[in-house]
Design a protein around this motif. Structure first.
Motif, PDB file in Angstrom:
ATOM      1  N   LEU A  37       8.673  -9.591  -1.715  1.00 50.94           N
ATOM      2  CA  LEU A  37       7.780 -10.115  -0.679  1.00 50.94           C
ATOM      3  C   LEU A  37       8.601 -10.658   0.487  1.00 50.94           C
ATOM      4  O   LEU A  37       8.243 -10.468   1.660  1.00 50.94           O
ATOM      5  CB  LEU A  37       6.895 -11.230  -1.256  1.00 50.94           C
ATOM      6  CG  LEU A  37       5.879 -10.832  -2.324  1.00 50.94           C
ATOM      7  CD1 LEU A  37       5.251 -12.086  -2.943  1.00 50.94           C
ATOM      8  CD2 LEU A  37       4.792  -9.933  -1.740  1.00 50.94           C
TER       9      LEU A  37
ATOM     10  N   PHE B 163       6.971 -10.641   6.258  1.00 50.58           N
ATOM     11  CA  PHE B 163       7.582 -11.941   5.974  1.00 50.58           C
ATOM     12  C   PHE B 163       8.815 -12.166   6.848  1.00 50.58           C
ATOM     13  O   PHE B 163       9.020 -13.270   7.363  1.00 50.58           O
ATOM     14  CB  PHE B 163       7.965 -12.039   4.495  1.00 50.58           C
ATOM     15  CG  PHE B 163       8.339 -13.434   4.063  1.00 50.58           C
ATOM     16  CD1 PHE B 163       7.359 -14.346   3.692  1.00 50.58           C
ATOM     17  CD2 PHE B 163       9.667 -13.853   4.053  1.00 50.58           C
ATOM     18  CE1 PHE B 163       7.693 -15.649   3.311  1.00 50.58           C
ATOM     19  CE2 PHE B 163      10.012 -15.142   3.671  1.00 50.58           C
ATOM     20  CZ  PHE B 163       9.014 -16.044   3.305  1.00 50.58           C
TER      21      PHE B 163
ATOM     22  N   CYS C  16       3.033 -17.305  -5.025  1.00 50.75           N
ATOM     23  CA  CYS C  16       2.813 -16.345  -3.939  1.00 50.75           C
ATOM     24  C   CYS C  16       2.120 -17.019  -2.753  1.00 50.75           C
ATOM     25  O   CYS C  16       2.474 -16.776  -1.596  1.00 50.75           O
ATOM     26  CB  CYS C  16       1.974 -15.159  -4.430  1.00 50.75           C
ATOM     27  SG  CYS C  16       2.824 -14.092  -5.609  1.00 50.75           S
TER      28      CYS C  16
ATOM     29  N   LEU D  57       3.685 -17.356   1.004  1.00 52.71           N
ATOM     30  CA  LEU D  57       3.038 -16.586   2.075  1.00 52.71           C
ATOM     31  C   LEU D  57       2.113 -17.407   2.968  1.00 52.71           C
ATOM     32  O   LEU D  57       1.487 -16.860   3.867  1.00 52.71           O
ATOM     33  CB  LEU D  57       2.223 -15.435   1.446  1.00 52.71           C
ATOM     34  CG  LEU D  57       2.982 -14.494   0.498  1.00 52.71           C
ATOM     35  CD1 LEU D  57       2.017 -13.491  -0.128  1.00 52.71           C
ATOM     36  CD2 LEU D  57       4.102 -13.758   1.236  1.00 52.71           C
TER      37      LEU D  57
ATOM     38  N   LEU E  56       2.117 -16.867   6.935  1.00 56.03           N
ATOM     39  CA  LEU E  56       2.282 -15.510   7.473  1.00 56.03           C
ATOM     40  C   LEU E  56       1.573 -15.313   8.805  1.00 56.03           C
ATOM     41  O   LEU E  56       2.009 -14.524   9.642  1.00 56.03           O
ATOM     42  CB  LEU E  56       1.712 -14.479   6.482  1.00 56.03           C
ATOM     43  CG  LEU E  56       2.569 -13.990   5.324  1.00 56.03           C
ATOM     44  CD1 LEU E  56       1.785 -12.978   4.507  1.00 56.03           C
ATOM     45  CD2 LEU E  56       3.873 -13.397   5.814  1.00 56.03           C
TER      46      LEU E  56
ATOM     47  N   THR F   8      -3.301 -15.262   8.288  1.00 58.41           N
ATOM     48  CA  THR F   8      -2.605 -15.196   6.999  1.00 58.41           C
ATOM     49  C   THR F   8      -3.486 -14.436   6.002  1.00 58.41           C
ATOM     50  O   THR F   8      -3.012 -13.550   5.278  1.00 58.41           O
ATOM     51  CB  THR F   8      -2.310 -16.613   6.468  1.00 58.41           C
ATOM     52  OG1 THR F   8      -1.405 -17.275   7.348  1.00 58.41           O
ATOM     53  CG2 THR F   8      -1.707 -16.555   5.065  1.00 58.41           C
TER      54      THR F   8
ATOM     55  N   ILE G 107      -2.649 -10.723   4.187  1.00 57.33           N
ATOM     56  CA  ILE G 107      -2.589 -10.592   2.724  1.00 57.33           C
ATOM     57  C   ILE G 107      -3.605  -9.580   2.217  1.00 57.33           C
ATOM     58  O   ILE G 107      -3.326  -8.799   1.294  1.00 57.33           O
ATOM     59  CB  ILE G 107      -2.806 -11.964   2.057  1.00 57.33           C
ATOM     60  CG1 ILE G 107      -1.623 -12.897   2.350  1.00 57.33           C
ATOM     61  CG2 ILE G 107      -2.987 -11.826   0.543  1.00 57.33           C
ATOM     62  CD1 ILE G 107      -1.827 -14.332   1.901  1.00 57.33           C
TER      63      ILE G 107
ATOM     64  N   ILE H 254       2.994  -6.542   2.054  1.00 59.39           N
ATOM     65  CA  ILE H 254       2.673  -7.730   1.264  1.00 59.39           C
ATOM     66  C   ILE H 254       1.570  -7.407   0.260  1.00 59.39           C
ATOM     67  O   ILE H 254       1.683  -7.688  -0.942  1.00 59.39           O
ATOM     68  CB  ILE H 254       2.218  -8.892   2.183  1.00 59.39           C
ATOM     69  CG1 ILE H 254       3.372  -9.397   3.044  1.00 59.39           C
ATOM     70  CG2 ILE H 254       1.579 -10.015   1.365  1.00 59.39           C
ATOM     71  CD1 ILE H 254       4.404 -10.214   2.330  1.00 59.39           C
TER      72      ILE H 254
END
Length: 393
Positions: free
Chosen positions: A28, A34, A90, A94, A97, A118, A122, A129
């Motif tokens: 990731l 990222f 996770c 994240l 993001l 974000t 995702i 991701i």
């Protein structure tokens, strides 16, 4: 059994580790989505004042992940709740993001919410991701649920989004270190060692209440002195005015001399449209800075004046005693590009609702923090709020 392990050396937490069942998460970190965070400064425009504050969203996300990992290890959560623990890690990794150029400043002058983007990144099936999460049997929706406080396990929310969570612990440590401010110097090891899960909620032992008080008061001062520093606010205002002027010029069909390809990167916002995920992911601090620099050859008088203020913030004044009436009076004599009001969002040192901090007293009873901390009982109603009037001369 061969152990898989990779770690990053970090000036704040010393080591950020990906090992064994979490080793796959390094994939990731290596995604373009990222890695983009390495090109976005954590504190946006603040380095104009705090000159060493050039640390990035990527380093903060790694830090939030590491503190979360240490909490999980301390509480043995990966044994009883292996899937939920991975989802939480996770989410911590994240959670930022969706930040755009200049981090929170970008949200102020565009209205774009980083949490929503974000979520989009995702859940978008085309992103690396999303694909890596699915390949490793992690439902991307479960990660989003943790970030939006919809997860079934309350402790996952407590650890990543509460008044004393891994996110806050890292940004206080990291931001205080890089700005040189002493307010956020907390000891995460003490907080982690003193944590427990009781009835599905994160709790802390009474013996570490002093460290909890230190975190809450330190955060309050960081917002007052660093995050809402008037010198940063005036710089954010001139950036906002530049964007506002470009948007108006586009509306007027102004013929730009500068690179139109750069302008097109921000086109959705200029034309009141929503950025698609692939469009949003092209934006970072380098693109933003190059875009600003490209405007220097334009002849529009308002833009020329704004760019002068961008280079020399002594041309911008800040009145800490601002109010709406005074702002309206100044607007009668000035363009909205050159005068603005910024209302600092009210901030309390600690709130009993909706997310209280729970403490286990000496008799093993779980109590809300103010029932144990005399300091927080006295300070809970203290609120920081102010308004600034910004003017470009």
């Amino acid at each position: 059994m061969n152990k898989q392990r990779k770690f990053f050396v970090d000036p704040i937490l010393k080591e950020i580790s990906f090992d064994n069942e979490n080793y796959w998460m390094i994939n990731l970190v290596n995604t373009p989505e990222f890695r983009r965070l390495s090109r976005i400064k954590q504190l946006g425009c603040s380095d104009i004042i705090f000159t060493s504050a050039s640390h990035t969203r990527l380093s903060h996300c790694l830090g939030a992940y590491e503190i979360t990992r240490r909490f999980i290890n301390q509480l043995d959560l990966s044994i009883e709740h292996p899937y939920e623990s991975k989802v939480l890690l996770c989410a911590a990794l994240l959670h930022d993001l969706g930040h755009g150029p200049n981090s929170h400043a970008f949200e102020k002058y565009t209205g774009i919410n980083h949490e929503e983007y974000t979520k989009k990144i995702i859940l978008d099936k085309t992103t690396n991701i999303h694909k890596i999460l699915v390949q490793n049997n992690i439902n991307p929706n479960d990660v989003v649920d943790v970030l939006f406080k919809k997860a079934k396990a309350q402790w996952t929310t407590d650890l990543i989004d509460s008044q004393i969570d891994a996110d806050r612990m890292d940004y206080l440590l990291r931001d205080s270190w890089y700005t040189g401010a002493a307010y956020g110097q907390i000891n995460p090891s003490i907080l982690i060692r003193g944590s427990r899960i009781v009835d599905g909620r994160l709790c802390f032992e009474e013996k570490i209440v002093a460290e909890i008080e230190n975190l809450l008061i330190g955060r309050f001062h960081m917002y007052e002195r660093v995050y809402n520093n008037p010198n940063t606010i005036k710089y954010e205002f001139v950036v906002s005015s530049i964007f506002k002027r470009v948007k108006e010029l586009i509306k007027q069909n102004y013929k730009f001399i500068s690179q139109t390809d750069l302008i097109k990167l921000f086109d959705p916002w200029f034309k009141n449209k929503e950025f698609k995920v692939h469009e949003f992911l092209k934006l970072d601090d380098f693109v933003f800075s190059t875009f600003i620099e490209s405007l220097r050859i334009e002849k529009d008088e308002i833009l020329v004046k704004l760019l002068k203020a961008y280079d020399d913030t002594t041309l911008i004044t800040v009145d800490a005693n601002g109010n709406q009436a005074k702002y309206q009076e100044l607007l009668k004599e000035n363009s909205e590009y050159f005068v603005g009001i910024y209302n600092v969002k009210p901030l309390r040192i600690y709130t009993e609702n909706p997310d209280p901090i729970y403490v286990i007293d000496k008799l093993q009873n779980v109590k809300e923090l103010t029932k144990v901390s005399k300091i927080m009982n006295k300070l809970k109603d203290i609120k920081y709020s102010t308004s600034y009037i910004i003017q470009i001369k």
